[in-house]
Design an enzyme around this catalytic site. Structure first.
Site, PDB file in Angstrom:
ATOM      1  N   LYS A  10       1.083 -24.011 -12.453  1.00  0.00           N
ATOM      2  CA  LYS A  10       0.680 -25.140 -12.701  1.00  0.00           C
ATOM      3  C   LYS A  10       1.221 -25.929 -12.131  1.00  0.00           C
ATOM      4  CE  LYS A  10      -3.833 -23.778 -14.631  1.00  0.00           C
ATOM      5  NZ  LYS A  10      -4.852 -23.628 -15.596  1.00  0.00           N
ATOM      6  N   GLU A  93      -9.138 -25.961  -9.960  1.00  0.00           N
ATOM      7  CA  GLU A  93      -8.373 -27.228 -10.272  1.00  0.00           C
ATOM      8  C   GLU A  93      -8.357 -28.129  -8.604  1.00  0.00           C
ATOM      9  OE1 GLU A  93      -5.268 -26.404 -12.479  1.00  0.00           O
ATOM     10  OE2 GLU A  93      -6.970 -26.086 -14.383  1.00  0.00           O
ATOM     11  N   SER A 203      -8.327 -18.238 -20.331  1.00  0.00           N
ATOM     12  CA  SER A 203      -7.774 -17.831 -21.809  1.00  0.00           C
ATOM     13  C   SER A 203      -7.398 -16.472 -21.536  1.00  0.00           C
ATOM     14  CB  SER A 203      -9.091 -18.611 -22.128  1.00  0.00           C
ATOM     15  OG  SER A 203      -9.288 -19.896 -22.171  1.00  0.00           O
TER      16      SER A 203
HETATM   17  P1  PGA Z   1      -6.049 -20.459 -18.707  1.00  0.00           P
HETATM   18  O1  PGA Z   1      -5.852 -20.594 -16.795  1.00  0.00           O
HETATM   19  O2  PGA Z   1      -5.306 -19.240 -18.990  1.00  0.00           O
HETATM   20  O3  PGA Z   1      -4.248 -21.916 -19.095  1.00  0.00           O
HETATM   21  O4  PGA Z   1      -6.873 -20.348 -18.514  1.00  0.00           O
HETATM   22  C1  PGA Z   1      -5.649 -19.470 -15.919  1.00  0.00           C
HETATM   23  C2  PGA Z   1      -6.118 -20.194 -15.307  1.00  0.00           C
HETATM   24  O5  PGA Z   1      -6.357 -21.401 -14.358  1.00  0.00           O
HETATM   25  O6  PGA Z   1      -5.249 -19.675 -13.786  1.00  0.00           O
END
Ligand code: PGA
Length: 243
Positions: A10, A93, A203
């Site tokens: 990200k 996102e 997660s």
């Molecule tokens: P996360 O994000 O492992 O922090 O939950 C996963 C993703 O959005 O690809």
């Protein structure tokens, strides 16, 4: 087939992270195919640092056009030239922050394929949609409209409510959703749908990876927060079953 463990950094990371992260990945053999998806500016540095590691690189988005007046956007060919082999498309996102529609995602998939990139297309329901019993219908709809007829690549099932929250769906829910996605892929792409890897995301941690990765039709994971730490990312990859 080896499982695929992709790390979605990200909007995190800096240039000084490249050397230690790449050195950890290069010195640790993994049963899974690793893909690191850092922010755009880190791609060339990572490409050089990971050259002999076996790990691949991915970007987090691309524009649907090959060039032009699109301030702030990056085209797929430049990502390929920067060292990316994969590109994450339609992450929730981006769908939320940038209003990306299924049609936008389909256009980006075509651009990625034209540039020789392998798309990782994200789908997943919101918590309200799951509570309303609509999760599978929503994901089916996303697949049908986000994947163009020429689609080749990977799918990532990421329930929006599980991203960055520490919550994950039950094993039964992951199994049911991955089976539903497989059925759509086979119907939509009779020649390739049975072999398209379906990653789980949301997660994933070293603590829950082994049980998630062992579920039927789970071909790997798309990891956000836990991928920022090389030891955690490698521990998740080490949990991947070898078939
Ligand atoms: P996360 O994000 O492992 O922090 O939950 C996963 C993703 O959005 O690809």
């Amino acid at each position: 087939m080896r499982q695929i463990i992709a790390g979605n950094w990200k909007m995190n990371g800096k240039f000084t992270d490249i050397a230690p992260y790449a050195s950890a990945l290069s010195s640790t053999p993994s049963p899974a195919q690793l893909i690191v998806c850092p922010p755009f500016p880190l791609l060339p540095g990572f490409a050089a640092a990971l050259k002999d590691s076996g790990a691949e690189l991915g970007a987090q988005d691309c524009h649907a056009n090959g060039s032009g007046a699109h301030t702030g956007d990056v085209c797929a060919a430049l990502l390929a030239e920067s060292g990316a082999s994969y590109v994450i498309l339609g992450h929730s996102e981006r769908r939320a922050d940038h209003g990306e529609t299924n049609a936008d995602v389909a256009a980006k998939v075509l651009a990625a394929l034209a540039a020789g990139l392998i798309p990782i297309v994200c789908v997943g329901e919101s918590e309200a949609e799951r509570d309303a019993g609509e999760a599978e219908a929503v994901v089916r709809q996303q697949l049908t409209h986000s994947l163009p007829p020429a689609f080749k690549g990977l799918i990532a099932y990421e329930p929006i409510w599980a991203i960055g929250t520490g919550r994950t769906p039950s094993e039964a829910d992951v199994t049911a959703m991955h089976a539903a996605i497989r059925a759509v892929l086979i119907a939509q792409f009779p020649e390739t749908g049975a072999a398209t890897p379906i990653l789980y995301g949301g997660s994933v941690t070293p603590g829950n990876a082994a049980s998630l990765l062992a579920l039927p039709e789970v071909g790997g994971a798309l990891v956000g927060g836990a991928s920022l730490n090389a030891a955690d990312f490698l521990a998740i990859a080490a949990s991947a079953p070898v078939s």
